[in-house]
Design a protein around this motif. Structure first.
Motif, mmCIF file in Angstrom:
data_model
loop_
_atom_site.group_PDB
_atom_site.id
_atom_site.type_symbol
_atom_site.label_atom_id
_atom_site.label_comp_id
_atom_site.label_asym_id
_atom_site.label_seq_id
_atom_site.Cartn_x
_atom_site.Cartn_y
_atom_site.Cartn_z
ATOM 1 N N THR A 117 0.851 -1.194 0.000
ATOM 2 C CA THR A 117 0.000 0.000 0.000
ATOM 3 C C THR A 117 0.883 1.239 0.000
ATOM 4 N N PHE A 118 0.758 2.059 -1.050
ATOM 5 C CA PHE A 118 1.472 3.332 -1.118
ATOM 6 C C PHE A 118 0.601 4.413 -0.473
ATOM 7 N N HIS A 119 1.016 4.902 0.688
ATOM 8 C CA HIS A 119 0.254 5.951 1.361
ATOM 9 C C HIS A 119 0.536 7.320 0.750
ATOM 10 N N THR A 120 1.672 7.479 0.118
ATOM 11 C CA THR A 120 1.999 8.728 -0.577
ATOM 12 C C THR A 120 2.559 8.403 -1.953
ATOM 13 N N VAL A 121 2.025 9.027 -2.963
ATOM 14 C CA VAL A 121 2.539 8.889 -4.331
ATOM 15 C C VAL A 121 2.860 10.296 -4.823
ATOM 16 N N LEU A 122 4.138 10.603 -4.909
ATOM 17 C CA LEU A 122 4.572 11.951 -5.269
ATOM 18 C C LEU A 122 4.622 12.135 -6.783
ATOM 19 N N SER A 123 4.097 13.238 -7.241
ATOM 20 C CA SER A 123 4.195 13.560 -8.666
ATOM 21 C C SER A 123 5.532 14.249 -8.937
ATOM 22 N N ASN A 124 5.921 14.277 -10.200
ATOM 23 C CA ASN A 124 7.200 14.882 -10.636
ATOM 24 C C ASN A 124 8.389 14.397 -9.806
ATOM 25 N N ILE A 144 -1.642 -1.194 -3.777
ATOM 26 C CA ILE A 144 -2.866 -0.510 -3.363
ATOM 27 C C ILE A 144 -2.578 0.985 -3.226
ATOM 28 N N VAL A 145 -3.478 1.806 -3.750
ATOM 29 C CA VAL A 145 -3.466 3.246 -3.477
ATOM 30 C C VAL A 145 -4.873 3.623 -3.033
ATOM 31 N N MET A 146 -5.032 4.847 -2.527
ATOM 32 C CA MET A 146 -6.314 5.221 -1.921
ATOM 33 C C MET A 146 -7.119 6.220 -2.734
ATOM 34 N N THR A 147 -6.530 6.753 -3.808
ATOM 35 C CA THR A 147 -7.268 7.714 -4.632
ATOM 36 C C THR A 147 -7.038 7.422 -6.114
ATOM 37 N N LYS A 148 -7.987 7.866 -6.942
ATOM 38 C CA LYS A 148 -7.831 7.752 -8.390
ATOM 39 C C LYS A 148 -6.629 8.570 -8.854
ATOM 40 N N HIS A 149 -6.417 9.693 -8.190
ATOM 41 C CA HIS A 149 -5.296 10.564 -8.548
ATOM 42 C C HIS A 149 -3.963 9.831 -8.394
ATOM 43 N N VAL A 165 -2.558 -2.221 -10.082
ATOM 44 C CA VAL A 165 -2.944 -1.261 -9.048
ATOM 45 C C VAL A 165 -4.426 -1.406 -8.707
ATOM 46 N N THR A 166 -4.725 -1.432 -7.420
ATOM 47 C CA THR A 166 -6.104 -1.446 -6.930
ATOM 48 C C THR A 166 -6.334 -0.215 -6.066
ATOM 49 N N ILE A 167 -7.462 0.449 -6.285
ATOM 50 C CA ILE A 167 -7.822 1.607 -5.456
ATOM 51 C C ILE A 167 -8.733 1.135 -4.327
ATOM 52 N N ILE A 168 -8.283 1.296 -3.097
ATOM 53 C CA ILE A 168 -9.103 1.013 -1.918
ATOM 54 C C ILE A 168 -9.109 2.286 -1.071
ATOM 55 N N ASN A 366 -15.687 -2.671 4.433
ATOM 56 C CA ASN A 366 -15.510 -2.799 2.989
ATOM 57 C C ASN A 366 -14.035 -2.807 2.612
ATOM 58 N N ALA A 367 -13.233 -1.994 3.309
ATOM 59 C CA ALA A 367 -11.786 -1.980 3.060
ATOM 60 C C ALA A 367 -11.178 -3.335 3.381
ATOM 61 N N ALA A 368 -11.638 -3.950 4.463
ATOM 62 C CA ALA A 368 -11.124 -5.267 4.854
ATOM 63 C C ALA A 368 -11.389 -6.301 3.766
ATOM 64 N N MET A 369 -12.614 -6.328 3.264
ATOM 65 C CA MET A 369 -12.952 -7.307 2.225
ATOM 66 C C MET A 369 -12.182 -7.045 0.939
ATOM 67 N N ALA A 370 -11.989 -5.758 0.608
ATOM 68 C CA ALA A 370 -11.253 -5.426 -0.617
ATOM 69 C C ALA A 370 -9.795 -5.879 -0.521
ATOM 70 N N HIS A 371 -9.188 -5.744 0.656
ATOM 71 C CA HIS A 371 -7.813 -6.213 0.840
ATOM 72 C C HIS A 371 -7.714 -7.728 0.654
ATOM 73 N N LEU A 372 -8.648 -8.450 1.244
ATOM 74 C CA LEU A 372 -8.610 -9.912 1.119
ATOM 75 C C LEU A 372 -8.895 -10.365 -0.308
ATOM 76 N N GLN A 373 -9.722 -9.589 -1.020
ATOM 77 C CA GLN A 373 -10.063 -9.953 -2.393
ATOM 78 C C GLN A 373 -8.839 -9.935 -3.293
ATOM 79 N N ILE A 374 -7.910 -9.021 -3.044
ATOM 80 C CA ILE A 374 -6.686 -8.981 -3.853
ATOM 81 C C ILE A 374 -5.911 -10.283 -3.697
ATOM 82 N N ALA A 375 -5.802 -10.763 -2.459
ATOM 83 C CA ALA A 375 -5.086 -12.016 -2.221
ATOM 84 C C ALA A 375 -5.759 -13.170 -2.956
#
Length: 539
Positions: A117-124, A144-149, A165-168, A366-375
């Motif tokens: 899970t990437f909590h920060t994704v820096l641009s440039n 996993i990232v948390m935003t579409k951005h 990449v999965t957005i959760i 919902n976040a819990a189920m989404a994490h397990l679904q990736i596995a």
């Protein structure tokens, strides 16, 4: 037979940081959602010079300042055949080496599937930072990232395949809304409360909010601004309380000592949510455009707080209809946004409602189920027999929505909207559910509800055996009964009566005879149904 292990590599309480809290909430949600399916263990990330007493859930500790420890940890985990999948929390600063490069040593040697899970994704990014993030993604089975951005940045600037990449979204706590009218006796009950919470650091730019306060106070003198949270441990370590002292001095210079309250505590979740439920507007003032997400923002929305926020990606994606954005460091815009909201009660209410509705899908469950679904998609837990925990059956909302006449059609969050009246549809649904509940539990309270719904259905039946659907709160049949197709509601009413009769429930002999007569009387209308759904209900 030993249960498989899911390992989470993360900072972890009692260490005080946002990711530690995030991981703790995620683990609790997974444990609440599933039972006896697997064991969750934690590898806690330890900083040099710290000594913490971890709970039993922590099975491993990584000394993040020693590159050899990363390799040793990987080799140790490889030896444990019970570990099926590893969830790794990544934030720049959690791992040592240039841009956390020591982590690559771990990923190169680990033979277990890693979901990062990437909590920060820096641009440039500069080339070195970009290369390290690309390597982490390369060695990870999934990201996993948390935003579409953030997902878009990974694809466009880091050349990471979107399929990996999965957005959760950041998880949130579902909490029972508290009407402001029920808050009499609360502290500051006659005040308009603005609030900010989280570990204090310069990046939060709370001085922007302080600078906006005089303009707000001029319009609304009954303001109080709560600044909730201790100073970040790393800030304390490096510079002490310099930032908090700076804020206090600014408060003094602006002459707003009576309107600002510092709450220098690390609050437990339940206490924090109490503060947020009492907050009128939540202020998020971060000055970092690269900050992808904020847990504080998510928690504020879960409490139904309208939010005034700087335009970080998380806020831009979440606040549509639930808050207002202002430019970084622009205290005039912040003040204008707060004044606009406090001047318009209907807008505040709309944003309160929008906040609750927008945040509900991001519940931790919902976040819990989404994490397990990736596995599962990776076929890494495919042989594990997953057992979901069955939540308790609660009829609280059904009871809340039911008057002596029947079940109200609509609710405003958790409160019945009496102006919406009643429908045959909803009372038929209620009869089916509560009759099944009584058949399952035999609870005495159910009989009263069943009686109400049965009588409502009988009230709606016409001489030809058909039913009308729309009934006002004053028990008048509405004009919509003449203009809207009623087949589905009629089919559902027949289903409900049949369901009740099939369960052999007997409330009183006289009513039982009425129900049997109504059921038989309704059957001929089925021959004229055109709607497949209505026919299915009747069947």
């Amino acid at each position: 037979m030993s249960l498989p292990i899911i390992l989470i590599i993360t900072s972890f309480p009692p260490r005080k940081c946002g990711i530690a809290t995030y991981s703790q909430d995620l683990i609790k949600a997974i444990e609440d959602k599933y039972e006896s399916s697997f064991i969750i263990k934690v590898c806690a990330l330890k900083k040099k010079g710290t000594s913490l007493e971890y709970p039993d859930q922590v099975g491993y500790i990584l000394n993040t300042w020693d590159e050899k420890e990363y390799v040793n940890l990987a080799l140790e985990l490889n030896e444990n055949e019970l570990i099926e999948v590893i969830y790794l929390q990544h934030e720049f600063g959690l791992y040592e080496g240039v841009y956390g490069a020591y982590l690559i040593s771990f990923l190169k040697h680990i033979k277990k599937p890693v979901i990062t899970t990437f909590h920060t994704v820096l641009s440039n990014p500069d080339m070195q930072r970009k290369t390290i993030l690309q390597q982490i993604a390369f060695y990870s089975a999934s990201v996993i990232v948390m935003t579409k951005h953030s997902s878009k940045i990974l694809s466009m600037e880091y050349d990471i395949a979107p399929s990996k990449v999965t957005i959760i979204p950041h998880g949130t706590h579902l909490i029972k809304p508290v009407a402001k009218s029920s808050q009499n006796g609360f502290p500051f009950e006659h005040k308009k409360i603005l609030a900010t919470f989280g570990l204090l650091s310069e990046g939060k730019s709370i001085e922007t909010a302080l600078s906006a306060l005089p303009k707000i106070i001029e319009k609304f003198p009954n303001i109080i601004y709560l600044i909730i949270g201790k100073t970040h441990p790393e800030v304390i370590k490096n510079e002490g309380e310099k930032y908090r002292d700076f804020l206090k001095e600014k408060v003094r210079q602006l002459g707003i000592e009576k309107e600002v309250l510092f709450i220098n505590k690390y609050l437990s979740l339940d206490i924090l949510l109490e503060y947020l439920q009492r907050t009128d507007i939540y202020l998020f003032t971060s000055k970092d455009p690269q900050q992808a997400v904020s847990g504080t923002l998510a928690y504020a929305l879960s409490a139904g707080c309208p939010v005034v926020s700087t335009p970080i990606p998380h806020a831009l994606e979440l606040l549509d209809g639930a808050g207002l954005n202002f430019d970084f460091n622009n205290n005039d815009q912040l003040a204008d946004a707060v004044i606009l909201l406090l001047s318009n009660n209907s807008l505040m209410y709309e944003m309160h409602m929008s906040a609750i509705h927008r945040i509900s899908p991001t519940a931790w469950q919902n976040a819990a189920m989404a994490h397990l679904q990736i596995a599962y998609k990776l076929d890494k837990l495919i042989d594990t027999q997953i057992a979901y925990k069955t939540p308790p059956i609660l009829l609280d909302h059904i009871k809340r929505m039911t008057t002596p006449r029947g079940m109200i059609q609509f609710a405003i969050v958790a409160d019945p909207d009496n102006s919406s009246g009643y429908t045959l549809d909803d009372n038929a649904r209620a009869l089916i559910a509560v009759a099944k509940h009584f058949d399952l539990t035999g609870k005495f309270d159910d009989l009263h509800l069943i009686h109400i719904y049965l009588n409502f259905i009988l009230f709606c039946q016409q001489e030809d055996g058909s039913f009308l659907n729309y009934v006002s709160f004053e028990e008048q049949f509405g004009i919509k009964n003449q203009t809207i197709n009623l087949e589905d509601s009629n089919g559902r009413a027949i289903w409900a009566l049949g369901e009740y009769l099939s369960l052999g429930l007997l409330i009183d002999y006289h009513l039982q005879i009425q129900i049997e007569e109504a059921f038989v009387k309704s059957l001929p209308i089925v021959e004229n149904f055109q709607s497949p759904r209505a026919i299915a209900f009747a069947i």
